[in-house]
Design a protein around this motif. Structure first.
Motif, PDB file in Angstrom:
ATOM      1  N   ASP A  92       0.840  -1.192   0.000  1.00 24.12           N
ATOM      2  CA  ASP A  92       0.000   0.000   0.000  1.00 24.12           C
ATOM      3  C   ASP A  92       0.879   1.247   0.000  1.00 24.12           C
ATOM      4  OD1 ASP A  92      -2.577  -0.967  -0.168  1.00 24.12           O
ATOM      5  OD2 ASP A  92      -2.696  -1.391   1.966  1.00 24.12           O
ATOM      6  N   TYR A  93       0.364   2.294  -0.614  1.00 24.34           N
ATOM      7  CA  TYR A  93       1.138   3.533  -0.720  1.00 24.34           C
ATOM      8  C   TYR A  93       1.091   4.287   0.609  1.00 24.34           C
ATOM      9  CZ  TYR A  93       3.116   7.522  -3.261  1.00 24.34           C
ATOM     10  OH  TYR A  93       3.928   8.531  -3.703  1.00 24.34           O
ATOM     11  N   VAL A  94       1.704   3.714   1.604  1.00 22.77           N
ATOM     12  CA  VAL A  94       1.807   4.312   2.935  1.00 22.77           C
ATOM     13  C   VAL A  94       3.209   4.029   3.463  1.00 22.77           C
ATOM     14  CG1 VAL A  94      -0.655   4.129   3.524  1.00 22.77           C
ATOM     15  CG2 VAL A  94       0.871   2.211   3.996  1.00 22.77           C
ATOM     16  N   PHE A  95       3.558   4.624   4.587  1.00 26.50           N
ATOM     17  CA  PHE A  95       4.858   4.364   5.206  1.00 26.50           C
ATOM     18  C   PHE A  95       4.991   2.880   5.536  1.00 26.50           C
ATOM     19  CE2 PHE A  95       7.645   3.968   8.864  1.00 26.50           C
ATOM     20  CZ  PHE A  95       8.724   4.716   8.470  1.00 26.50           C
ATOM     21  N   PRO A  96       6.107   2.232   5.313  1.00 23.97           N
ATOM     22  CA  PRO A  96       7.376   2.779   4.809  1.00 23.97           C
ATOM     23  C   PRO A  96       7.554   2.620   3.298  1.00 23.97           C
ATOM     24  CG  PRO A  96       7.765   0.585   5.645  1.00 23.97           C
ATOM     25  CD  PRO A  96       6.292   0.843   5.795  1.00 23.97           C
ATOM     26  N   GLN A 239      -5.712 -12.100 -22.139  1.00 21.58           N
ATOM     27  CA  GLN A 239      -5.878 -11.676 -20.743  1.00 21.58           C
ATOM     28  C   GLN A 239      -4.958 -10.491 -20.508  1.00 21.58           C
ATOM     29  OE1 GLN A 239      -4.192 -15.297 -19.117  1.00 21.58           O
ATOM     30  NE2 GLN A 239      -5.839 -15.342 -17.617  1.00 21.58           N
ATOM     31  N   VAL A 240      -5.350  -9.650 -19.566  1.00 21.66           N
ATOM     32  CA  VAL A 240      -4.454  -8.572 -19.138  1.00 21.66           C
ATOM     33  C   VAL A 240      -4.434  -8.545 -17.610  1.00 21.66           C
ATOM     34  CG1 VAL A 240      -3.862  -6.138 -19.313  1.00 21.66           C
ATOM     35  CG2 VAL A 240      -5.069  -7.233 -21.192  1.00 21.66           C
ATOM     36  N   PHE A 241      -3.240  -8.583 -17.048  1.00 17.08           N
ATOM     37  CA  PHE A 241      -3.053  -8.474 -15.604  1.00 17.08           C
ATOM     38  C   PHE A 241      -2.395  -7.126 -15.290  1.00 17.08           C
ATOM     39  CE2 PHE A 241      -3.186 -13.049 -16.229  1.00 17.08           C
ATOM     40  CZ  PHE A 241      -3.863 -13.505 -15.107  1.00 17.08           C
ATOM     41  N   GLY A 242      -2.497  -6.725 -14.052  1.00 16.67           N
ATOM     42  CA  GLY A 242      -1.773  -5.545 -13.579  1.00 16.67           C
ATOM     43  C   GLY A 242      -0.745  -5.984 -12.545  1.00 16.67           C
ATOM     44  N   LEU A 243       0.426  -5.382 -12.591  1.00 17.88           N
ATOM     45  CA  LEU A 243       1.471  -5.637 -11.583  1.00 17.88           C
ATOM     46  C   LEU A 243       2.005  -4.275 -11.161  1.00 17.88           C
ATOM     47  CD1 LEU A 243       3.260  -7.600  -9.996  1.00 17.88           C
ATOM     48  CD2 LEU A 243       4.771  -7.726 -11.980  1.00 17.88           C
ATOM     49  N   VAL A 244       1.734  -3.919  -9.908  1.00 18.82           N
ATOM     50  CA  VAL A 244       1.957  -2.543  -9.455  1.00 18.82           C
ATOM     51  C   VAL A 244       2.742  -2.546  -8.148  1.00 18.82           C
ATOM     52  CG1 VAL A 244       0.763  -0.437  -8.746  1.00 18.82           C
ATOM     53  CG2 VAL A 244      -0.254  -1.883 -10.490  1.00 18.82           C
ATOM     54  N   LEU A 245       3.624  -1.581  -8.017  1.00 15.13           N
ATOM     55  CA  LEU A 245       4.366  -1.475  -6.759  1.00 15.13           C
ATOM     56  C   LEU A 245       3.464  -1.014  -5.621  1.00 15.13           C
ATOM     57  CD1 LEU A 245       7.789   0.220  -7.595  1.00 15.13           C
ATOM     58  CD2 LEU A 245       7.461  -2.021  -6.534  1.00 15.13           C
ATOM     59  N   ALA A 246       2.885   0.168  -5.763  1.00 15.62           N
ATOM     60  CA  ALA A 246       2.153   0.764  -4.637  1.00 15.62           C
ATOM     61  C   ALA A 246       0.702   1.028  -5.011  1.00 15.62           C
ATOM     62  CB  ALA A 246       2.818   2.073  -4.222  1.00 15.62           C
ATOM     63  N   ARG A 247      -0.211   0.609  -4.148  1.00 15.84           N
ATOM     64  CA  ARG A 247      -1.636   0.831  -4.367  1.00 15.84           C
ATOM     65  C   ARG A 247      -2.113   1.854  -3.338  1.00 15.84           C
ATOM     66  NH1 ARG A 247      -6.449   1.595  -6.127  1.00 15.84           N
ATOM     67  NH2 ARG A 247      -7.767  -0.139  -6.743  1.00 15.84           N
TER      68      ARG A 247
END
Ligand SMILES: [Zn+2]
Ligand SMILES: [Zn+2]
Length: 261
Positions: A92-96, A239-247
């Motif tokens: 999640d896009y929170v600390f740290p 198919q399309v997937f998403g791969l994300v660092l911060a949500r």
């Protein structure tokens, strides 16, 4: 380190070579974790930070990756019907974790890319999604102004390293902006905004039979990822997937524009 960027904002071949060389030299050598500065190998995140950062996918919406623990329905997927098969988010896009994103996107610490791509890949392996076609990594394109400001595209560099860690090809150049989308106007309806965003994309490659994994650094509502996924499906992707660092977590972005990332 500005000398290693091109005026166009894309890492030069020399800049990329330097990044790759530093990454190779650090392989197996004692180094420090970029988050907690404890001893780590190869400049990657230490096992404690990896374990702490990686979020519990059981609590997340399977489509868009939003943490919906405690919510009856996913608010993002209620607002925009998602065509993405599944979105895997590292943290999640929170600390740290936000420190890593700030380091990459604001402080332009391109040397974080190998560690962050390694984190992404470990999350992808943990999620173990069922893929129907031959996979390929595709970076979410960056706007020209962002490239000029930052000097490099974080998703493109993440994809390049994902391609190095796996045998999956990096097809980031297959998609891009057909035209920079016009700034969204408040009087446009949700569907008009959505259409405007979709018309901005181009796909230069036949994706028939492919499973596309769209890679991005930060996801707010997922509308960008979703509109890009639709274009990939139109180009033949199965198919399309998403791969994300911060949500971005739900309560933190109330009031955020629906079509912001
Ligand atoms: Zn650490
Ligand atoms: Zn959702």
């Amino acid at each position: 380190m500005n000398h290693i960027w091109q005026a166009t904002g894309v890492l030069t071949r020399g800049g990329r070579g330097l990044l790759d060389l530093l990454s190779a030299l650090r392989q197996g050598l004692p180094s420090v974790c970029p988050l907690c500065t404890e001893d780590s190998r190869g400049g990657l995140l230490c096992q404690y930070c990896l374990a702490y950062l990686r979020r519990d996918t059981v609590l997340a919406c399977t489509r868009c990756g939003l943490d919906i623990s405690g919510l009856m329905q996913c608010p993002d997927c209620l607002a925009v019907p998602f065509v993405l098969e599944q979105t895997v988010c590292a943290f999640d896009y929170v600390f740290p974790g936000d420190l890593l994103i700030h380091g990459l996107k604001i402080s332009h610490r391109v040397e974080l890319v190998p560690a962050l791509a390694h984190l992404l890949y470990s999350c992808w392996q943990l999620a173990a999604p069922t893929m129907l076609g031959e996979p390929c990594w595709v970076a979410v394109p960056a706007r020209r102004a962002s490239l000029r400001r930052r000097g490099f595209s974080p998703p493109a560099e993440l994809c390049r390293y994902l391609g190095r860690y796996t045998s999956v090809p990096d097809w980031s150049l297959a998609v891009g902006w057909h035209a920079e989308p016009v700034p969204m106007q408040k009087q446009l309806s949700r569907h008009e905004r959505f259409r405007a965003m979709r018309q901005a994309w181009r796909c230069d490659r036949d994706l028939a039979g492919r499973t596309v994994v769209l890679v991005d650094d930060v996801m707010t509502t997922g509308a960008t990822l979703n509109s890009l996924a639709q274009v990939c499906l139109q180009a033949g992707a199965v198919q399309v997937f998403g791969l994300v660092l911060a949500r971005t977590p739900y309560p933190n972005r109330l009031g955020a524009g629906l079509f912001s990332r």
